[in-house]
Design an enzyme around this catalytic site. Structure first.
Site, PDB file in Angstrom:
ATOM      1  CD  GLU A   1      -2.853  -1.154   0.030  1.00 38.95           C
ATOM      2  OE1 GLU A   1      -2.989  -0.154  -0.605  1.00 38.95           O
ATOM      3  OE2 GLU A   1      -3.856  -2.134   0.079  1.00 38.95           O
TER       4      GLU A   1
ATOM      5  CG  ASP B   1      -5.652  -7.561  -7.506  1.00 37.27           C
ATOM      6  OD1 ASP B   1      -4.470  -7.695  -6.952  1.00 37.27           O
ATOM      7  OD2 ASP B   1      -6.441  -6.817  -7.130  1.00 37.27           O
TER       8      ASP B   1
ATOM      9  CD  GLU C   1     -10.325  -2.384  -8.449  1.00 42.99           C
ATOM     10  OE1 GLU C   1     -11.360  -1.943  -8.138  1.00 42.99           O
ATOM     11  OE2 GLU C   1      -9.194  -2.475  -7.803  1.00 42.99           O
TER      12      GLU C   1
ATOM     13  CB  THR D   1      -1.986  -1.456  -9.557  1.00 39.27           C
ATOM     14  OG1 THR D   1      -2.996  -2.282  -9.345  1.00 39.27           O
ATOM     15  CG2 THR D   1      -1.317  -1.111  -8.095  1.00 39.27           C
TER      16      THR D   1
ATOM     17  CD  GLU E   1     -14.730  -5.695  -1.974  1.00 34.90           C
ATOM     18  OE1 GLU E   1     -14.783  -4.897  -3.293  1.00 34.90           O
ATOM     19  OE2 GLU E   1     -13.639  -5.328  -1.170  1.00 34.90           O
TER      20      GLU E   1
END
Ligand code: DMJ
Length: 623
Positions: free
Chosen positions: A126, A266, A380, A470, A359
C-alpha cells in the site's frame, strides 16, 4: 467464511455459467439503449470534476493532514502511516484536471512537512502504490515543462522524499526468497515478529514504482529487489503456470493455493505487462505471456473468471470479486479485446443489478456472496470501462460510465465526500472514503468523459505515453524512464529458433514470423515449452520490434463499425480497433477437442479475432 464447499460446485457452476452468460447479454442489450451524446459527455465530465472537488475539499476541510476522510461524520483518520495519504494519492489527479494552484500548493505543503522517519509499521504494497507512486508521478509532472504543470520553485523535493521512503522499504526485501515481507517499520526495519506470509499481489506489484525510482536516482537497487521478488514468485509457480494467493517469504511455500485474477493476486498480472510496457524489459513480457495464457486456460469461464487450485486447476470458488474488474482493461493493453468486451459486459451486469459491484458475487447462486456485500468505492470497473472505450469508441461504455456516476451520486454521496456502501442491496452508507477514490475512481471516470468530449488532458494528448500504476498514478514513458529495447535482448527469452533467423535480419519483414512464435501452430496441452517444432531456451533471439504505438497502447482507431453476432445469437454493434500494444493469440492446443479448450480457443478461432490473427500486417504474440 464463504458459504460454498469447494467440492460441491463444479457441475452447478458449469450449468450456471451457461445460464448466466445468456442472461447478462439479454439484460444489457435492453438497458444500454439510449446513448450519451457529445454534449452530455461534457456535462458528465464536469459533473465528475465536481465530484472530485466535493470529496477533495471535504478531505482538506475535515481530515487533512490525517490520512483519510470520514465523509459521513466529517472527520478524519490515520489509516496507513499518518502522512496525509489522501493528498498524496490525489496529487496527479489535481494535475490531470489542470488545477495548477491546488497542485502547486499541495506539492509545496508536502515538500515542507512530510517526512518518513517515523515509528510506524506500514504495508509495503500500500505504501508503494499509494505514497511512493503518488510522489513519483507528481514529481514527474512538477519537474517537467512539457506537462504544462511545471512548478517554477520545485526542486526535486518529492523525488527526495520518494527516495527516502524507498530506502526505508528496502529492509522488507531481505528474505531468502527475495519476496518481501508484507510490512516494515519505517524507522526500525522489519519487526521481529512480522508475519512471514504475504500475498502474491503484495510481493509482485512493486516493480513500476521501484523501477521508476531507480531510473530517476540512477541507483539500480530498487529495480533489482522488486524484479527479484517477481522472479521469486514466478519460480514457485505450479506446473500449470498458476500462482497462489499467499506465500511464506522464508520457505517459499504457498500457504493459500487458490489461483485467480482477483483478490490477493490481481496486480501481479498487471505489473508483468506494464513493467514491460514502461521499461521495455522483455523478461516481464515473457513471464506475462505464460502467466496470461495459463489464466485464460484455467481461470476463464467465458465470460467469467473463477478461482482454482493452482496445482490441479479444480474450481475452488466460482466467484466474481470486484477486484477482478481491472482485467478487461489489462486485456486492452495486451490487445486481447474480444474476451475483454464479453467479460466487461458480464461484470457490468452485476453493477446494473445492484447499482454497485459487491466485493463478492457468487456465480453458482447468482447472488451476493455472504460476507462480501460492500462496495468500498473501488475503481476497477471504471478503469476497464475507460480502456474499452479508448480501444473501441463504442458508446455503450459511456452509457456504462453514466450509470456509475449516477449510482455514486445517488447512493454514495454524503455530506463531506463519498461514502463506502456497506451493503449493495440496501445501499447503506459507511463512514469511510479510501484514498483511491480520488486517485483512481474519479480519475478514470473523468478520463472516460474527457476522451469522449475532447480530449483535453495529458494522458490522451501527450507529451508522453503514460502507463497507469495499479493505483492509477501516471508514469510517463519518458526517455529517462523507458529505456526502450526493441528486440529480444533478454538473455533467456524463449525465441523459436526455427522461425527466428539467427543471421541478424529483422524477422518483422517475414510475414510468417511474429514475436516469440507463430500463429496457428500447436502446443501440446500439458507442456509449458514443447511445441510441434522445438523451442530453444536460453537463446538470444532476434525478434521483430514493436512500434511506439504498439508498445504503449491504442494509437489509432478504425472508424468503421462492423455488425457482429455475439455468442448468444444477439446482433450487436462491435467496433474494430487497431494497433494494439500487443495482440495475444491463444495457442492452438493439440487437445483442442476437450471442452476446457473449446471454451476459449475455439471461440477465438471462430471469431473475427482469428481473421485479424491471419493479417501479417499486425503483430501478434503467440502464447
Ligand atoms: C487500489 O489500491 C489498487 O487499485 C489496488 O491494486 C487494488 N485495490 C485498490 C482499489 O480497489
Amino acid at each position: 467464511m464463504p458459504s460454498l464447499r469447494p467440492t460441491s460446485v463444479p457441475i452447478l457452476v458449469s450449468l450456471f455459467f451457461l445460464f448466466l452468460s445468456s442472461c447478462s447479454h439479454v439484460f444489457l442489450h435492453s438497458t444500454l439503449a439510449d446513448g450519451v451524446t457529445p454534449e452530455e459527455a461534457k456535462q458528465l465530465r464536469d459533473e465528475v470534476r465536481e465530484m472530485f472537488y466535493h470529496a477533495f475539499n471535504g478531505y482538506m476541510d475535515h481530515a487533512f493532514p490525517l490520512d483519510e476522510l470520514k465523509p459521513l461524520s466529517c472527520g478524519g483518520e490515520d489509516s496507513l502511516g499518518g502522512y496525509a495519504l489522501t493528498l498524496i494519492d490525489a496529487l496527479d489527479t489535481l494535475a490531470l484536471l489542470g488545477d495548477r494552484d491546488r497542485f502547486a500548493a499541495s506539492v509545496e505543503w508536502i515538500s515542507k512537512n512530510l517526512q518518513f522517519d517515523i515509528n510506524k509499521t506500514v504495508s509495503v504494497f500500500e505504501t508503494t502504490i499509494r505514497v511512493l507512486g503518488g510522489l513519483l508521478s507528481a514529481h514527474l509532472i512538477a519537474s517537467d515543462y512539457a506537462t504544462g504543470m511545471r512548478i517554477p520553485t520545485y526542486d526535486n523535493q518529492l523525488l527526495n522524499l520518494a527516495e527516502d521512503l524507498g530506502r526505508r522499504l528496502l529492509p522488507a526485501f531481505d528474505t531468502p526468497s527475495g519476496i518481501p515481507f508484507g510490512s516494515v517499520n519505517l524507522r526500525h526495519g522489519v519487526d521481529e515478529h512480522e508475519s512471514k506470509i504475504t500475498s502474491t499481489a503484495g510481493g509482485g506489484t512493486l516493480t513500476l514504482e521501484f523501477g521508476v525510482l531507480s531510473r530517476l536516482t540512477n541507483d539500480p537497487i530498487f529495480e533489482q529487489v522488486t524484479k527479484n521478488a517477481v522472479r521469486g514468485l514466478w519460480a514457485r509457480r505450479s506446473k500449470l503456470n498458476l500462482v497462489g494467493a499467499h506465500i511464506n517469504v522464508f520457505t517459499g511455500e504457498w500457504t493459500q493455493k487458490d489461483a485467480g485474477i482477483g483478490t490477493s493476486i490481481d496486480s501481479f498480472y498487471e505489473y508483468l505487462l506494464k513493467a514491460y510496457l514502461l521499461f521495455g524489459d522483455e523478461e516481464y513480457l515473457y513471464i506475462f505471456q505464460e502467466a496470461y495464457a495459463a489464466a485464460m486456460r484455467y481461470l476463464f469461464n467465458d465470460p467469467w473468471y473463477v478461482e482454482v487450485n493452482m496445482d490441479s486447476a479444480a474450481v475452488v470458488w466460482p466467484l466474481f470479486n470486484s477486484l477482478q474488474a481491472f482485467w478487461p482493461g489489462l486485456q486492452v493493453l495486451a490487445g486481447d479485446i474480444d474476451p475483454a468486451i464479453r467479460t466487461h459486459t458480464a461484470f457490468f451486469s452485476v453493477w446494473k443489478r445492484y447499482g454497485f459491484t459487491p466485493e463478492g458475487f457468487n456465480l453458482a447462486t447468482f447472488d451476493v456472496q455472504h460476507g462480501q456485500r460492500s462496495y468500498p468505492l473501488r475503481p476497477e470497473l471504471m478503469e476497464s470501462t475507460y480502456w474499452l472505450y479508448k480501444a473501441t469508441r463504442d458508446p455503450k461504455y459511456l452509457d456504462a460510465g453514466r450509470d456509475m456516476v449516477s449510482s455514486l451520486q445517488h447512493s454514495a454521496r454524503c455530506s463531506c465526500g463519498y461514502c463506502h456502501i456497506s451493503d449493495v442491496e440496501f445501499h447503506k452508507q459507511e463512514d469511510h472514503m479510501e484514498s483511491f477514490f480520488l486517485a483512481e475512481t474519479v480519475k478514470y471516470l473523468w478520463l472516460l468523459f474527457d476522451l469522449a468530449a475532447g480530449p483535453d488532458n495529458i494522458v490522451d494528448n501527450g507529451p508522453y505515453k503514460y502507463i497507469f500504476s495499479t493505483e492509477g498514478h501516471l508514469l510517463p514513458a519518458t526517455p529517462e524512464i523507458s529505456l526502450v529495447r526493441e528486440h529480444c535482448s533478454y538473455f533467456g527469452a524463449y525465441c523459436n529458433t526455427s522461425n527466428i533467423r539467427q543471421d541478424g535480419s529483422d524477422g518483422a519483414t517475414n510475414p510468417q514470423i511474429n514475436l516469440y512464435g507463430r500463429v496457428g501452430t500447436a502446443l501440446p496441452s500439458n507442456s509449458r515449452y514443447s511445441d510441434s517444432t522445438p523451442v530453444s531456451g536460453l537463446i538470444k533471439g532476434i525478434c521483430p520490434g514493436l512500434t511506439h504505438g504498439q508498445k504503449f497502447g491504442i494509437s489509432y482507431i478504425l472508424p468503421s463499425h462492423r455488425h457482429h453476432q455475439d455468442n448468444s445469437g444477439n446482433q450487436g454493434e462491435q467496433t474494430n480497433s487497431e494497433s494494439h500494444s500487443i495482440v495475444v493469440v491463444q495457442s492452438q492446443n493439440s487437445d483442442s477437442s476437450s471442452s476446457e479448450n473449446k471454451n476459449y480457443h475455439e471461440k477465438l478461432v471462430e471469431s473475427s479475432e482469428y481473421e485479424r490473427a491471419s493479417d501479417p500486417a499486425k503483430l501478434y504474440l503467440h502464447l
